[in-house]
Design an enzyme around this catalytic site. Structure first.
Site, PDB file in Angstrom:
ATOM      1  N   GLY A   1       0.783  -1.236   0.000  1.00 52.74           N
ATOM      2  CA  GLY A   1       0.000   0.000   0.000  1.00 52.74           C
ATOM      3  C   GLY A   1       0.812   1.280   0.000  1.00 52.74           C
ATOM      4  O   GLY A   1       0.331   2.328   0.430  1.00 52.74           O
TER       5      GLY A   1
ATOM      6  N   ARG B   1      -5.624  -8.006  -8.986  1.00 56.11           N
ATOM      7  CA  ARG B   1      -6.732  -8.847  -9.429  1.00 56.11           C
ATOM      8  C   ARG B   1      -7.079  -8.495 -10.872  1.00 56.11           C
ATOM      9  O   ARG B   1      -7.055  -7.321 -11.252  1.00 56.11           O
ATOM     10  CB  ARG B   1      -7.989  -8.549  -8.598  1.00 56.11           C
ATOM     11  CG  ARG B   1      -7.916  -8.965  -7.155  1.00 56.11           C
ATOM     12  CD  ARG B   1      -8.163 -10.426  -6.946  1.00 56.11           C
ATOM     13  NE  ARG B   1      -9.376 -10.908  -7.593  1.00 56.11           N
ATOM     14  CZ  ARG B   1      -9.747 -12.185  -7.607  1.00 56.11           C
ATOM     15  NH1 ARG B   1      -9.028 -13.093  -7.002  1.00 56.11           N
ATOM     16  NH2 ARG B   1     -10.855 -12.551  -8.225  1.00 56.11           N
TER      17      ARG B   1
ATOM     18  N   HIS C   1       0.460   1.163 -13.133  1.00 54.03           N
ATOM     19  CA  HIS C   1       1.139  -0.042 -13.603  1.00 54.03           C
ATOM     20  C   HIS C   1       2.627   0.258 -13.712  1.00 54.03           C
ATOM     21  O   HIS C   1       3.009   1.297 -14.261  1.00 54.03           O
ATOM     22  CB  HIS C   1       0.577  -0.463 -14.969  1.00 54.03           C
ATOM     23  CG  HIS C   1       1.186  -1.741 -15.467  1.00 54.03           C
ATOM     24  ND1 HIS C   1       0.829  -2.971 -14.953  1.00 54.03           N
ATOM     25  CD2 HIS C   1       2.161  -1.977 -16.378  1.00 54.03           C
ATOM     26  CE1 HIS C   1       1.550  -3.914 -15.558  1.00 54.03           C
ATOM     27  NE2 HIS C   1       2.358  -3.334 -16.422  1.00 54.03           N
TER      28      HIS C   1
ATOM     29  N   GLU D   1      -9.670  -4.351 -20.978  1.00 50.43           N
ATOM     30  CA  GLU D   1      -8.437  -5.014 -21.413  1.00 50.43           C
ATOM     31  C   GLU D   1      -7.345  -4.759 -20.377  1.00 50.43           C
ATOM     32  O   GLU D   1      -7.049  -3.603 -20.050  1.00 50.43           O
ATOM     33  CB  GLU D   1      -8.011  -4.468 -22.786  1.00 50.43           C
ATOM     34  CG  GLU D   1      -7.048  -5.380 -23.491  1.00 50.43           C
ATOM     35  CD  GLU D   1      -6.603  -4.815 -24.841  1.00 50.43           C
ATOM     36  OE1 GLU D   1      -5.594  -5.300 -25.363  1.00 50.43           O
ATOM     37  OE2 GLU D   1      -7.250  -3.880 -25.350  1.00 50.43           O
TER      38      GLU D   1
ATOM     39  N   GLN E   1       9.064   7.058  -8.450  1.00 52.71           N
ATOM     40  CA  GLN E   1       8.319   7.875  -9.415  1.00 52.71           C
ATOM     41  C   GLN E   1       6.808   7.630  -9.312  1.00 52.71           C
ATOM     42  O   GLN E   1       6.018   8.550  -9.496  1.00 52.71           O
ATOM     43  CB  GLN E   1       8.797   7.570 -10.847  1.00 52.71           C
ATOM     44  CG  GLN E   1      10.228   7.983 -11.115  1.00 52.71           C
ATOM     45  CD  GLN E   1      10.443   9.456 -10.896  1.00 52.71           C
ATOM     46  OE1 GLN E   1       9.674  10.295 -11.370  1.00 52.71           O
ATOM     47  NE2 GLN E   1      11.482   9.800 -10.150  1.00 52.71           N
TER      48      GLN E   1
HETATM   49  C1  GAR Z   1       3.356  -1.005  -7.397  1.00 55.11           C
HETATM   50  O1  GAR Z   1       4.639  -1.032  -7.970  1.00 55.11           O
HETATM   51  C2  GAR Z   1       2.291  -0.984  -8.468  1.00 55.11           C
HETATM   52  O2  GAR Z   1       2.653  -0.242  -9.598  1.00 55.11           O
HETATM   53  C3  GAR Z   1       2.192  -2.448  -8.808  1.00 55.11           C
HETATM   54  O3  GAR Z   1       2.284  -3.123  -7.580  1.00 55.11           O
HETATM   55  C4  GAR Z   1       3.059  -2.327  -6.681  1.00 55.11           C
HETATM   56  C5  GAR Z   1       2.247  -2.126  -5.429  1.00 55.11           C
HETATM   57  O4  GAR Z   1       2.997  -1.467  -4.434  1.00 55.11           O
HETATM   58  N1  GAR Z   1       0.962  -2.742  -9.486  1.00 55.11           N
HETATM   59  C6  GAR Z   1       0.830  -3.697 -10.401  1.00 55.11           C
HETATM   60  O5  GAR Z   1       1.733  -4.441 -10.719  1.00 55.11           O
HETATM   61  C7  GAR Z   1      -0.547  -3.800 -11.007  1.00 55.11           C
HETATM   62  N2  GAR Z   1      -0.547  -4.682 -12.133  1.00 55.11           N
HETATM   63  P1  GAR Z   1       2.260  -0.736  -3.244  1.00 55.11           P
HETATM   64  O6  GAR Z   1       1.284  -1.741  -2.633  1.00 55.11           O
HETATM   65  O7  GAR Z   1       3.372  -0.407  -2.273  1.00 55.11           O
HETATM   66  O8  GAR Z   1       1.562   0.471  -3.773  1.00 55.11           O
END
Ligand code: GAR
Length: 210
Positions: free
Chosen positions: A15, A94, A112, A146, A176
């Site tokens: 998170g 998910r 992403h 998608e 970033q």
């Molecule tokens: C982040 O790097 C986010 O971009 C990625 O998971 C991580 C979560 O970190 N999301 C994905 O890969 C979605 N397909 P966080 O829980 O510390 O925010």
């Protein structure tokens, strides 16, 4: 006076992106309420931060549902209790069903960890290293049915350095992410985003800092 917008943030784990949005919303006094943080896993670390910051939390355990459709219906019911203007996916791991995505069309954002449309899916940093790209980054986009597609709101670019491994690269990208995600959510809250034929336009700030 702008109306307060309700934001619901979905997480699956650490998170840190959720935290960066909560901190920015409070310190910059955005016209919004972080109405809830919802996780599909009871052990998501981010739930603790949300609770400590007085944000309502909920868990809709994906494991407890027999199908994607049943889970998404339960999740949607939980989210909609908080009457969201915006749903923010922040490390929410998910795949979402089309009816769920359609229900939040134009009001659901995702981050992403790649420069989309390159490297959708999982293990994006490994994919980038394997491809030998010299720049990598992160993308905030509106969610469409998608996976990891949808109108791009903002991107950040980082260099890929010769000695990088997945972890060093992930750390550089994550720093970033913590800048561009709060920025993009703030634009939404301020009503500055418009989708024009699949292209996101950001209106100028009506109240630029002096
Ligand atoms: C982040 O790097 C986010 O971009 C990625 O998971 C991580 C979560 O970190 N999301 C994905 O890969 C979605 N397909 P966080 O829980 O510390 O925010």
């Amino acid at each position: 006076m702008r109306a307060m917008k309700n934001i619901v943030i979905l997480i699956s784990g650490r998170g840190s992106n959720m935290q960066s949005i909560v901190r920015a919303a409070r310190s910059e006094q955005w016209p919004c309420r972080i109405a809830a943080v919802i996780s599909n896993r009871a052990d998501a670390q981010g739930l603790e931060f949300a609770a400590e910051h007085g944000i309502p939390t909920a868990v809709v355990a994906s494991k407890a549902y027999p199908s994607r459709e049943a889970f998404d219906a339960a999740l949607q019911a939980e989210i909609d209790k908080f009457a969201p203007d915006l749903v923010v996916l922040a490390g929410f791991m998910r795949i979402l069903t089309p009816p769920f995505v359609e229900h939040y069309a134009g009001r659901m954002l995702n981050i992403h960890p790649s420069l989309l449309p390159s490297f959708p899916g999982l293990a994006t940093h490994r994919q980038a290293l394997a491809a030998g790209v010299k720049v990598h980054g992160a993308t905030v986009h509106f969610v469409t049915a998608e996976l990891d597609h949808g109108p791009i709101v903002e991107q950040a670019v980082v260099p890929v350095l010769p000695d990088d491994d997945e972890h060093t690269l992930a750390d550089r990208v994550l720093a970033q992410e913590h800048i561009i995600y709060p920025k993009a959510v703030r634009w939404f809250v301020e009503g500055r985003l418009r989708i024009d034929n699949g292209i996101v336009r950001v209106a100028a700030d009506a109240n630029p800092p002096v």
